[in-house]
Enzyme design. Structure first.
Site, mmCIF file in Angstrom:
data_model
loop_
_atom_site.group_PDB
_atom_site.id
_atom_site.type_symbol
_atom_site.label_atom_id
_atom_site.label_comp_id
_atom_site.label_asym_id
_atom_site.label_seq_id
_atom_site.Cartn_x
_atom_site.Cartn_y
_atom_site.Cartn_z
ATOM 1 N N CYS A 70 10.346 43.422 -20.336
ATOM 2 C CA CYS A 70 10.110 42.892 -18.990
ATOM 3 C C CYS A 70 11.324 42.089 -18.500
ATOM 4 C CB CYS A 70 8.866 42.012 -18.991
ATOM 5 S SG CYS A 70 8.465 41.384 -17.351
ATOM 6 N N CYS A 74 9.636 34.496 -18.417
ATOM 7 C CA CYS A 74 8.546 33.558 -18.730
ATOM 8 C C CYS A 74 8.709 33.062 -20.174
ATOM 9 C CB CYS A 74 7.198 34.239 -18.545
ATOM 10 S SG CYS A 74 7.061 35.124 -16.966
ATOM 11 N N CYS A 77 6.570 34.222 -23.271
ATOM 12 C CA CYS A 77 6.134 35.624 -23.370
ATOM 13 C C CYS A 77 6.956 36.473 -24.336
ATOM 14 C CB CYS A 77 6.162 36.277 -21.995
ATOM 15 S SG CYS A 77 5.469 37.950 -22.048
ATOM 16 N N CYS A 114 -9.337 45.289 -18.993
ATOM 17 C CA CYS A 114 -8.166 44.714 -18.317
ATOM 18 C C CYS A 114 -6.898 45.366 -18.859
ATOM 19 C CB CYS A 114 -8.081 43.220 -18.597
ATOM 20 S SG CYS A 114 -9.570 42.351 -18.143
ATOM 21 N N CYS A 145 -9.754 45.818 -14.317
ATOM 22 C CA CYS A 145 -8.838 44.747 -13.952
ATOM 23 C C CYS A 145 -7.439 45.196 -14.352
ATOM 24 C CB CYS A 145 -9.207 43.469 -14.703
ATOM 25 S SG CYS A 145 -8.081 42.098 -14.349
ATOM 26 N N CYS A 205 -8.443 37.250 -10.322
ATOM 27 C CA CYS A 205 -8.505 36.642 -11.653
ATOM 28 C C CYS A 205 -7.219 35.829 -11.782
ATOM 29 C CB CYS A 205 -8.567 37.734 -12.718
ATOM 30 S SG CYS A 205 -8.428 37.102 -14.397
ATOM 31 N N ARG A 277 -12.744 32.007 -18.451
ATOM 32 C CA ARG A 277 -12.531 32.835 -19.657
ATOM 33 C C ARG A 277 -11.660 32.141 -20.696
ATOM 34 N NH1 ARG A 277 -10.318 37.112 -17.559
ATOM 35 N NH2 ARG A 277 -12.406 37.737 -17.006
HETATM 36 N N1 SAM Z 1 3.602 40.977 -16.412
HETATM 37 C C1 SAM Z 1 2.475 40.551 -15.700
HETATM 38 C C2 SAM Z 1 2.646 39.173 -15.118
HETATM 39 O O1 SAM Z 1 3.048 38.269 -15.811
HETATM 40 O O2 SAM Z 1 2.374 39.003 -13.951
HETATM 41 C C3 SAM Z 1 1.184 40.649 -16.452
HETATM 42 C C4 SAM Z 1 1.066 40.343 -17.922
HETATM 43 S S1 SAM Z 1 1.275 38.673 -18.432
HETATM 44 C C5 SAM Z 1 1.366 38.900 -20.156
HETATM 45 C C6 SAM Z 1 -0.235 37.859 -18.069
HETATM 46 C C7 SAM Z 1 -0.420 36.426 -18.478
HETATM 47 O O3 SAM Z 1 -0.584 36.317 -19.884
HETATM 48 C C8 SAM Z 1 0.676 35.435 -18.194
HETATM 49 O O4 SAM Z 1 0.697 35.027 -16.850
HETATM 50 C C9 SAM Z 1 0.300 34.284 -19.090
HETATM 51 O O5 SAM Z 1 -0.595 33.406 -18.448
HETATM 52 C C10 SAM Z 1 -0.400 34.977 -20.264
HETATM 53 N N2 SAM Z 1 0.411 34.903 -21.492
HETATM 54 C C11 SAM Z 1 1.496 35.651 -21.783
HETATM 55 N N3 SAM Z 1 2.013 35.320 -22.983
HETATM 56 C C12 SAM Z 1 1.232 34.316 -23.469
HETATM 57 C C13 SAM Z 1 1.261 33.533 -24.662
HETATM 58 N N4 SAM Z 1 2.192 33.693 -25.585
HETATM 59 N N5 SAM Z 1 0.293 32.600 -24.841
HETATM 60 C C14 SAM Z 1 -0.653 32.417 -23.898
HETATM 61 N N6 SAM Z 1 -0.723 33.121 -22.752
HETATM 62 C C15 SAM Z 1 0.206 34.056 -22.530
HETATM 63 FE FE1 SF4 Z 2 6.942 39.802 -17.936
HETATM 64 FE FE2 SF4 Z 2 5.661 38.466 -19.808
HETATM 65 FE FE3 SF4 Z 2 6.382 37.226 -17.579
HETATM 66 FE FE4 SF4 Z 2 4.411 39.078 -17.504
HETATM 67 S S1 SF4 Z 2 4.348 37.131 -18.581
HETATM 68 S S2 SF4 Z 2 6.141 38.857 -16.092
HETATM 69 S S3 SF4 Z 2 5.152 40.502 -19.087
HETATM 70 S S4 SF4 Z 2 7.780 38.105 -19.119
#
Ligand code: SAM
Ligand code: SF4
Ligand code: DTB
Length: 336
Positions: A70, A74, A77, A114, A145, A205, A277
């Site tokens: 990606c 973030c 992530c 989802c 979802c 959500c 959730r």
């Molecule tokens: N890429 C898309 C986005 O971020 O908009 C969707 C997938 S992303 C993995 C969805 C959510 O998962 C993130 O906004 C975050 O809140 C949660 N998330 C991701 N990695 C995480 C982690 N290591 N621990 C807890 N929550 C996590």
């Molecule tokens: Fe990409 Fe992870 Fe951020 Fe979702 S949470 S936009 S998968 S880096």
């Protein structure tokens, strides 16, 4: 198709308003978070019982339909291409393979499926395939979802027209703390996507993460933002950070688990009709803390052995926990 008995059809009006204009100010939520725990839980339970059966928990299963690589940064992530968390990048999964997973989730008792993609935003050329996936999953009798990153209004409309019930897009943390976690998209970008989702007529959500290094005030400010969305989100995932090696938050300080419980209770109080959730990090929270979260008004979980790329609480462990606590799955599907 079966429909939820709790929520009427998704409203088309959508105005994510500034938290300052909502009845749930940051200060008021901070006050909730600081209450003695028995008082906070009592308030949350009263609100919960006005709108839900407190023994019923909704089960959503997750599948990563496009993993890794990606472009966003973030900090929590494992799927970000900016960090090396050992996750290989993959292409969008074939519809048939997605449906196999969905069928297994349904047979295990999930009511919602989802699907997550590690994208900044979907490309228009992916939308036909996504639409056929939505259609196939709905034909299995599951609610759908997706979480695909940012959406333009016409993309949101295309997904809504394909029958997508919910779109997940999290605010993650407070507007003030956000910039220390993510630099590649702004808070306003997220609010704009939520607006597009609402305008297209889908259910929202939207939640966040506890454990990013934020303060209690940041947690209050996140909840104030969520509660100020108008209408409020129908579904609010509260994630406990899963600290993944290779990400910048690998060594984030541990949060007292009672702070997590407090956040769940405050979410329940300020968003009375939402499905709150327990999302990432349930395994690490353990049975006792999860039980407190159900007492605090949580009424939905991610169910299944994996989240997107990390492990989730085992299905068998969840069955036993529900049995021990006298909880049952609902309102769709049956207890596994
Ligand atoms: N890429 C898309 C986005 O971020 O908009 C969707 C997938 S992303 C993995 C969805 C959510 O998962 C993130 O906004 C975050 O809140 C949660 N998330 C991701 N990695 C995480 C982690 N290591 N621990 C807890 N929550 C996590
Ligand atoms: Fe990409 Fe992870 Fe951020 Fe979702 S949470 S936009 S998968 S880096
Ligand atoms: C949400 O709030 N949590 C889910 C879902 N929405 C998509 C994702 C949790 C991801 C946990 C880390 C991983 O497995 O990638």
């Amino acid at each position: 198709m079966q429909t939820s008995t709790i929520h009427p059809p998704a409203p088309r009006r959508a105005q994510p308003t500034a938290a300052a204009t909502s009845a749930w100010t940051v200060q008021r939520i901070e006050h909730l978070l600081a209450l003695p725990l028995p008082e906070l839980l009592w308030q949350a339970q009263q609100v919960h019982r006005q709108h839900f059966d407190p023994t019923e928990v909704q089960l959503s299963s997750l599948l990563s339909i496009k993993t890794g690589g990606c472009p966003e940064d973030c900090g929590y992530c494992p799927q970000s291409a900016h960090y090396d968390a050992g996750v290989d990048a993959d292409k969008l999964m074939d519809a048939e393979q997605v449906l196999e997973h969905a069928r297994a989730a349904r047979d295990a008792g999930a009511s919602r499926f989802c699907m997550g993609a590690a994208w900044r935003e979907p490309k228009d050329r992916d939308l036909d395939k996504l639409a056929s996936i939505i259609d196939g999953v709905k034909q299995l009798g599951l609610q759908t979802c997706m979480t695909l990153g940012m959406l333009k209004p016409q993309q949101a409309q295309r997904l809504a027209d394909a029958g997508l019930d919910y779109y997940n897009h999290n605010l993650d943390t407070s507007p003030q703390f956000y910039g220390s976690i993510i630099s590649t998209r702004t808070y306003q970008d997220r609010l704009d996507t939520l607006q597009a989702v609402r305008d297209a007529g889908m259910r929202v959500c939207c939640g966040g993460i506890v454990g990013l290094g934020e303060s209690r005030r940041d947690r209050a400010a996140l909840l104030a933002q969520l509660a100020a969305l108008d209408p409020q989100p129908e579904s609010v995932p509260i994630n406990s950070l899963v600290r993944v090696a290779g990400t910048p938050l690998e060594h984030a300080p541990e949060v007292d688990p009672f702070e997590f419980v407090r956040s769940v209770a405050a979410a329940r109080i300020c968003m009375p009709r939402a499905w709150v959730r327990l999302s990432a990090g349930r395994k690490e929270l353990g049975d006792g803390v999860q039980a407190l979260c159900f007492l605090a008004g949580a009424n939905s979980i991610f169910y299944g052995d994996t989240l997107l790329v990390t492990g989730n609480a085992d299905v068998e462990a969840d069955r036993q926990l529900f049995e021990r606590l006298g909880l049952h799955a609902g309102p769709l599907g049956t207890h596994p």
